[in-house]
Design an enzyme around this catalytic site. Structure first.
Site, mmCIF file in Angstrom:
data_model
loop_
_atom_site.group_PDB
_atom_site.id
_atom_site.type_symbol
_atom_site.label_atom_id
_atom_site.label_comp_id
_atom_site.label_asym_id
_atom_site.label_seq_id
_atom_site.Cartn_x
_atom_site.Cartn_y
_atom_site.Cartn_z
ATOM 1 N N ILE A 26 -12.346 11.824 -6.723
ATOM 2 C CA ILE A 26 -12.072 13.363 -7.451
ATOM 3 C C ILE A 26 -12.727 13.311 -8.847
ATOM 4 C CG2 ILE A 26 -10.314 14.832 -8.165
ATOM 5 C CD1 ILE A 26 -8.468 14.333 -5.614
ATOM 6 N N ASP A 71 -8.175 -0.467 -19.198
ATOM 7 C CA ASP A 71 -6.939 -0.431 -18.430
ATOM 8 C C ASP A 71 -6.133 0.940 -19.339
ATOM 9 O OD1 ASP A 71 -4.270 -0.514 -17.146
ATOM 10 O OD2 ASP A 71 -4.647 -2.169 -16.175
ATOM 11 N N SER A 148 -2.626 16.289 -11.182
ATOM 12 C CA SER A 148 -1.292 16.089 -10.546
ATOM 13 C C SER A 148 -1.307 15.646 -9.175
ATOM 14 C CB SER A 148 -0.494 17.204 -10.988
ATOM 15 O OG SER A 148 1.020 17.111 -10.394
ATOM 16 N N LYS A 166 4.008 11.766 -10.982
ATOM 17 C CA LYS A 166 3.499 13.086 -11.252
ATOM 18 C C LYS A 166 4.199 14.461 -11.686
ATOM 19 C CE LYS A 166 -0.880 11.823 -9.578
ATOM 20 N NZ LYS A 166 -2.003 11.748 -10.594
ATOM 21 N N ILE A 195 -8.215 15.375 -0.432
ATOM 22 C CA ILE A 195 -9.631 15.565 -0.813
ATOM 23 C C ILE A 195 -10.380 14.665 0.057
ATOM 24 C CG2 ILE A 195 -11.319 15.617 -2.444
ATOM 25 C CD1 ILE A 195 -9.369 17.789 -2.640
HETATM 26 C C1 HXC Z 1 4.270 -2.146 -1.860
HETATM 27 C C2 HXC Z 1 2.886 -2.842 -3.400
HETATM 28 C C3 HXC Z 1 1.827 -2.444 -2.628
HETATM 29 C C4 HXC Z 1 1.874 -1.741 -1.391
HETATM 30 C C5 HXC Z 1 1.038 -3.058 -4.602
HETATM 31 N N1 HXC Z 1 2.322 -3.254 -4.650
HETATM 32 N N2 HXC Z 1 0.768 -2.519 -3.593
HETATM 33 N N3 HXC Z 1 4.094 -2.706 -3.027
HETATM 34 N N4 HXC Z 1 3.081 -1.987 -0.799
HETATM 35 N N5 HXC Z 1 1.029 -1.626 -0.784
HETATM 36 C C6 HXC Z 1 3.414 -3.864 -5.601
HETATM 37 C C7 HXC Z 1 2.939 -5.310 -6.056
HETATM 38 O O1 HXC Z 1 3.701 -6.012 -5.114
HETATM 39 C C8 HXC Z 1 3.665 -5.699 -7.270
HETATM 40 O O2 HXC Z 1 4.718 -5.935 -7.337
HETATM 41 C C9 HXC Z 1 3.176 -4.081 -8.109
HETATM 42 O O3 HXC Z 1 3.089 -3.307 -7.108
HETATM 43 C C10 HXC Z 1 1.951 -4.228 -8.863
HETATM 44 O O4 HXC Z 1 0.917 -4.710 -8.140
HETATM 45 P P1 HXC Z 1 -0.290 -5.419 -8.657
HETATM 46 O O5 HXC Z 1 -1.344 -5.293 -7.493
HETATM 47 O O6 HXC Z 1 -0.332 -6.581 -9.645
HETATM 48 O O7 HXC Z 1 -0.902 -4.180 -9.583
HETATM 49 P P2 HXC Z 1 -2.068 -3.606 -10.322
HETATM 50 O O8 HXC Z 1 -3.154 -4.504 -10.032
HETATM 51 O O9 HXC Z 1 -1.853 -3.167 -11.521
HETATM 52 O O10 HXC Z 1 -2.729 -2.398 -9.251
HETATM 53 C C11 HXC Z 1 -2.088 -1.150 -9.015
HETATM 54 C C12 HXC Z 1 -2.058 -0.828 -7.788
HETATM 55 C C13 HXC Z 1 -3.189 -0.629 -7.048
HETATM 56 C C14 HXC Z 1 -1.413 0.745 -7.958
HETATM 57 C C15 HXC Z 1 -0.910 -1.276 -7.097
HETATM 58 O O11 HXC Z 1 -2.970 -0.133 -5.752
HETATM 59 C C16 HXC Z 1 -4.178 0.127 -7.676
HETATM 60 O O12 HXC Z 1 -4.988 -0.416 -8.640
HETATM 61 N N6 HXC Z 1 -4.645 1.442 -7.246
HETATM 62 C C17 HXC Z 1 -5.705 2.191 -7.999
HETATM 63 C C18 HXC Z 1 -6.578 2.994 -7.070
HETATM 64 C C19 HXC Z 1 -5.394 3.998 -6.256
HETATM 65 O O13 HXC Z 1 -4.483 3.657 -5.766
HETATM 66 N N7 HXC Z 1 -6.220 5.088 -6.094
HETATM 67 C C20 HXC Z 1 -5.576 6.260 -4.991
HETATM 68 C C21 HXC Z 1 -5.223 7.154 -5.822
HETATM 69 S S1 HXC Z 1 -4.632 8.869 -4.906
HETATM 70 P P3 HXC Z 1 5.524 -7.155 -7.475
HETATM 71 O O14 HXC Z 1 7.114 -6.894 -7.325
HETATM 72 O O15 HXC Z 1 5.150 -7.876 -6.105
HETATM 73 O O16 HXC Z 1 5.401 -7.948 -8.471
HETATM 74 C C22 HXC Z 1 -3.324 9.311 -5.618
HETATM 75 C C23 HXC Z 1 -2.745 10.442 -4.784
HETATM 76 C C24 HXC Z 1 -3.096 10.736 -3.221
HETATM 77 O O17 HXC Z 1 -2.623 8.838 -6.593
HETATM 78 C C25 HXC Z 1 -2.514 11.953 -2.865
HETATM 79 C C26 HXC Z 1 -3.415 12.082 -1.602
HETATM 80 C C27 HXC Z 1 -2.814 13.471 -0.765
HETATM 81 P P1 NAP Z 2 -9.860 6.660 -7.023
HETATM 82 O O1 NAP Z 2 -10.875 7.048 -6.394
HETATM 83 O O2 NAP Z 2 -9.077 5.555 -6.562
HETATM 84 O O3 NAP Z 2 -9.515 7.040 -8.481
HETATM 85 C C1 NAP Z 2 -8.716 6.487 -9.358
HETATM 86 C C2 NAP Z 2 -9.343 6.062 -10.474
HETATM 87 O O4 NAP Z 2 -8.451 5.563 -11.325
HETATM 88 C C3 NAP Z 2 -10.371 4.947 -10.296
HETATM 89 O O5 NAP Z 2 -11.558 5.431 -10.839
HETATM 90 C C4 NAP Z 2 -9.845 3.808 -10.484
HETATM 91 O O6 NAP Z 2 -10.835 2.891 -11.234
HETATM 92 C C5 NAP Z 2 -9.111 4.097 -11.968
HETATM 93 N N1 NAP Z 2 -7.851 3.475 -12.202
HETATM 94 C C6 NAP Z 2 -6.798 3.197 -11.615
HETATM 95 N N2 NAP Z 2 -6.044 2.499 -12.163
HETATM 96 C C7 NAP Z 2 -6.398 2.442 -13.708
HETATM 97 C C8 NAP Z 2 -5.988 1.906 -14.647
HETATM 98 N N3 NAP Z 2 -4.775 1.160 -14.590
HETATM 99 N N4 NAP Z 2 -6.598 1.921 -15.785
HETATM 100 C C9 NAP Z 2 -8.140 2.679 -15.692
HETATM 101 N N5 NAP Z 2 -8.594 3.251 -14.783
HETATM 102 C C10 NAP Z 2 -7.652 3.096 -13.511
HETATM 103 O O7 NAP Z 2 -8.695 7.925 -6.187
HETATM 104 P P2 NAP Z 2 -8.486 9.500 -5.792
HETATM 105 O O8 NAP Z 2 -7.994 9.472 -4.484
HETATM 106 O O9 NAP Z 2 -9.905 10.005 -6.090
HETATM 107 O O10 NAP Z 2 -7.693 10.205 -6.921
HETATM 108 C C11 NAP Z 2 -8.174 10.491 -8.189
HETATM 109 C C12 NAP Z 2 -6.948 11.383 -8.887
HETATM 110 O O11 NAP Z 2 -6.547 12.523 -7.987
HETATM 111 C C13 NAP Z 2 -5.886 10.509 -8.932
HETATM 112 O O12 NAP Z 2 -5.219 11.073 -10.272
HETATM 113 C C14 NAP Z 2 -4.736 11.089 -7.888
HETATM 114 O O13 NAP Z 2 -3.452 10.866 -8.241
HETATM 115 C C15 NAP Z 2 -5.095 12.374 -7.763
HETATM 116 N N6 NAP Z 2 -5.218 13.238 -6.328
HETATM 117 C C16 NAP Z 2 -5.823 12.614 -5.195
HETATM 118 C C17 NAP Z 2 -5.650 13.261 -4.084
HETATM 119 C C18 NAP Z 2 -6.624 12.798 -2.952
HETATM 120 O O14 NAP Z 2 -6.443 13.639 -1.838
HETATM 121 N N7 NAP Z 2 -7.112 11.845 -3.024
HETATM 122 C C19 NAP Z 2 -4.679 14.330 -3.885
HETATM 123 C C20 NAP Z 2 -3.932 14.519 -4.959
HETATM 124 C C21 NAP Z 2 -4.250 14.202 -6.198
HETATM 125 P P3 NAP Z 2 -10.805 1.428 -11.255
HETATM 126 O O15 NAP Z 2 -9.840 0.923 -10.118
HETATM 127 O O16 NAP Z 2 -11.874 0.634 -11.507
HETATM 128 O O17 NAP Z 2 -9.993 1.164 -12.356
#
Ligand code: HXC
Ligand code: NAP
Length: 271
Positions: A26, A71, A148, A166, A195
């Site tokens: 997004i 980060d 959000s 959020k 999305i």
């Molecule tokens: C349970 C989990 C888990 C899972 C991680 N953890 N994944 N617990 N189920 N699937 C736990 C780990 O065991 C660890 O706890 C802690 O979370 C931290 O994990 P790390 O891998 O060390 O964290 P980190 O490298 O900082 O990664 C953060 C993350 C990862 C959130 C866990 O998934 C990430 O980087 N995500 C970024 C991309 C993303 O999520 N994009 C989607 C955004 S969509 P312990 O206790 O074991 O140490 C969104 C809204 C969408 O936000 C709405 C859609 C409708």
């Molecule tokens: P996404 O592609 O995974 O976007 C998340 C972005 O944040 C990535 O570019 C990721 O890059 C970066 N990021 C994650 N952790 C970070 C950290 N610790 N430091 C710096 N950058 C970090 O996911 P998305 O689904 O498009 O979501 C984007 C936003 O929309 C989020 O705020 C999400 O909550 C919101 N949202 C999404 C949806 C949906 O339908 N997808 C719905 C409602 C709200 P790196 O991993 O390289 O750091």
């Protein structure tokens, strides 16, 4: 890729838009829509490779791009990123706080560190970005968009950590709107619905559940990154110059019938 923009092509000519999490999904869609109206982009994420690919795409649309591997949990790293972005592109006009982490997990199974990881990335990371950008935004009388989600105002199963983060972001948005209005800084949130093609949907929409979910959405479809991108351009622009402290829900009406269908689907998948 081309962008169909309904705004004047020079609406943001030469202005700097800084997006945390701008390297994918997004937030990259938002970046593309700002590039289409003349803006230059500063983007932050952890992965260098994702940043480089996103920058190529944005440059192809005519934008100057400054990439910063950082980060959002690391305040000093964000301060450095914003200082370097300013040197490259000039002061920030619009800050978009989009970096987030999400995984579905039953509340009783989320480890304290898992809960903390999401709060630290989403909520603390958003505060870090706002705090670090404040001086530049005061100078430009700029604005902030907070990304959000429906989880902020509707309970979703397996999203206790995300809902807390959020909801905190939206409350902080209103606090900052209250305090920083005197500096001309506007603050608004966007709550997107699901999305299409994003990491969020890959993680949260159960295999085979998309069609059932779409039937529950009044507009009958998932959103696109451009839906959120166009709204972002509007909210950041002078077209919305008297809007601050607002949460704008852009979900095709998805939250109107509640989170029940999604909860049934995710419970069936996770249990
Ligand atoms: C349970 C989990 C888990 C899972 C991680 N953890 N994944 N617990 N189920 N699937 C736990 C780990 O065991 C660890 O706890 C802690 O979370 C931290 O994990 P790390 O891998 O060390 O964290 P980190 O490298 O900082 O990664 C953060 C993350 C990862 C959130 C866990 O998934 C990430 O980087 N995500 C970024 C991309 C993303 O999520 N994009 C989607 C955004 S969509 P312990 O206790 O074991 O140490 C969104 C809204 C969408 O936000 C709405 C859609 C409708
Ligand atoms: P996404 O592609 O995974 O976007 C998340 C972005 O944040 C990535 O570019 C990721 O890059 C970066 N990021 C994650 N952790 C970070 C950290 N610790 N430091 C710096 N950058 C970090 O996911 P998305 O689904 O498009 O979501 C984007 C936003 O929309 C989020 O705020 C999400 O909550 C919101 N949202 C999404 C949806 C949906 O339908 N997808 C719905 C409602 C709200 P790196 O991993 O390289 O750091």
């Amino acid at each position: 890729m081309t962008i169909t923009s309904y705004f004047a092509k020079d609406l943001f000519q030469g202005q700097t838009i800084f997006i945390t999490g701008g390297s994918s999904g997004i937030n990259l869609g938002i970046a593309r829509n700002f590039a289409a109206v003349g803006a230059n982009l500063g983007i932050v994420g952890r992965s260098q490779a994702k940043l480089a690919a996103a920058a190529d795409e944005l440059r192809a649309l005519g934008a100057q791009v400054s990439t910063h591997s950082a980060d959002v949990r690391d305040y000093a790293a964000l301060e450095t990123a914003m200082a370097r972005c300013r040197e490259a592109l000039g002061p920030i006009q619009t800050l978009i706080c989009g970096a987030a982490g999400n995984f579905p997990c039953a509340a009783e199974q989320i480890s304290p560190n898992g809960f903390k990881a999401v709060i630290d990335i989403d909520l603390l990371g958003t505060f870090h970005a706002c705090r670090a950008a404040f001086a530049q935004l005061r100078e430009t009388r700029g604005n902030i968009l907070f990304i959000s989600a429906g989880q902020a105002f509707m309970p979703y199963a397996f999203q206790a950590h995300v809902g807390a983060a959020k909801a905190g972001i939206d409350q902080m948005m209103q606090n900052l709107a209250l305090e920083w209005g005197q500096f001309g800084i506007r603050c608004n949130s966007i709550a997107p619905g699901p999305i299409e093609g994003t990491e969020g949907v890959r993680r949260l929409v159960p295999e085979g559940g998309a069609d059932r979910l779409k039937k529950m959405i009044p507009l009958g479809r998932f959103g696109t990154p451009d839906d959120i991108g166009q709204l972002s351009v509007f909210l950041a622009s002078p077209l919305a110059s008297y809007m601050t402290g607002a949460r704008v829900v852009a979900d095709g009406g998805q939250n109107l019938p509640g989170s029940g269908v999604w909860t049934q689907l995710i419970m069936a998948e996770m249990q």
